[in-house]
Scaffold this motif. Structure first.
Motif, mmCIF file in Angstrom:
data_model
loop_
_atom_site.group_PDB
_atom_site.id
_atom_site.type_symbol
_atom_site.label_atom_id
_atom_site.label_comp_id
_atom_site.label_asym_id
_atom_site.label_seq_id
_atom_site.Cartn_x
_atom_site.Cartn_y
_atom_site.Cartn_z
ATOM 1 N N CYS A 6 0.821 -1.204 0.000
ATOM 2 C CA CYS A 6 0.000 0.000 0.000
ATOM 3 C C CYS A 6 0.858 1.259 0.000
ATOM 4 C CB CYS A 6 -0.900 -0.015 1.238
ATOM 5 S SG CYS A 6 -1.947 1.424 1.406
ATOM 6 N N GLY A 7 0.630 2.097 -0.983
ATOM 7 C CA GLY A 7 1.296 3.390 -1.028
ATOM 8 C C GLY A 7 0.334 4.484 -0.585
ATOM 9 N N ASP A 8 0.692 5.216 0.443
ATOM 10 C CA ASP A 8 -0.114 6.340 0.938
ATOM 11 C C ASP A 8 0.848 7.389 1.495
ATOM 12 O OD1 ASP A 8 -2.115 8.016 1.877
ATOM 13 O OD2 ASP A 8 -2.519 6.808 3.652
ATOM 14 N N PRO A 9 1.710 7.951 0.649
ATOM 15 C CA PRO A 9 2.730 8.889 1.145
ATOM 16 C C PRO A 9 2.137 10.154 1.757
ATOM 17 C CG PRO A 9 2.669 8.914 -1.248
ATOM 18 C CD PRO A 9 1.770 7.794 -0.797
ATOM 19 N N GLN A 10 0.919 10.495 1.398
ATOM 20 C CA GLN A 10 0.296 11.698 1.930
ATOM 21 C C GLN A 10 -0.400 11.444 3.263
ATOM 22 O OE1 GLN A 10 0.807 14.563 0.374
ATOM 23 N NE2 GLN A 10 1.927 13.483 -1.225
ATOM 24 N N ARG A 11 -0.418 10.185 3.698
ATOM 25 C CA ARG A 11 -1.113 9.796 4.940
ATOM 26 C C ARG A 11 -2.546 10.291 4.918
ATOM 27 N NH1 ARG A 11 3.029 9.454 9.799
ATOM 28 N NH2 ARG A 11 4.828 8.818 8.601
ATOM 29 N N GLU A 12 -3.246 9.888 3.874
ATOM 30 C CA GLU A 12 -4.595 10.378 3.666
ATOM 31 C C GLU A 12 -5.671 9.599 4.404
ATOM 32 O OE1 GLU A 12 -5.211 10.747 -0.522
ATOM 33 O OE2 GLU A 12 -3.522 12.094 -0.757
ATOM 34 N N MET A 13 -5.346 8.466 5.000
ATOM 35 C CA MET A 13 -6.377 7.690 5.667
ATOM 36 C C MET A 13 -6.725 8.319 7.010
ATOM 37 S SD MET A 13 -6.913 3.632 6.264
ATOM 38 C CE MET A 13 -5.649 3.247 7.433
ATOM 39 N N ASN A 14 -8.021 8.491 7.243
ATOM 40 C CA ASN A 14 -8.480 9.009 8.527
ATOM 41 C C ASN A 14 -9.201 7.889 9.281
ATOM 42 O OD1 ASN A 14 -11.202 8.885 7.578
ATOM 43 N ND2 ASN A 14 -10.958 10.896 6.631
#
Length: 77
Positions: free
Chosen positions: A7-15
């Motif tokens: 999983c790529g989520d470099p912006q840390r978009e998961m809340n």
């Protein structure tokens, strides 16, 4: 069969709302499989740990990792 997700989520978009939804979805779709999710380029946040708890409360085994080797070891592959 165990499932390994990269999983790529470099912006840390998961809340936390996303985390809850993902935990429920994974538990519903993969109730008998262990699911290891490797976060590429970052550490697990509070949201990811919440996902693990939600999934566990629904009978699923989901865990986040920082590297594929640790994830594979947990999966037993």
């Amino acid at each position: 069969k165990p499932i390994l997700v990269l999983c790529g989520d470099p912006q840390r978009e998961m809340n936390l709302q996303d985390a809850y939804r993902i935990g429920v979805d994974v538990a519903t779709r993969f109730p008998l499989q262990a699911v290891a999710i490797v976060l590429l380029g970052r550490r697990a946040s509070e949201a990811e740990h919440f996902t693990e708890i939600v999934a566990a409360n629904r009978g699923a085994r989901v865990r986040y990792f920082e590297d594929a080797g640790s994830a594979r070891s947990w999966l037993g592959t």
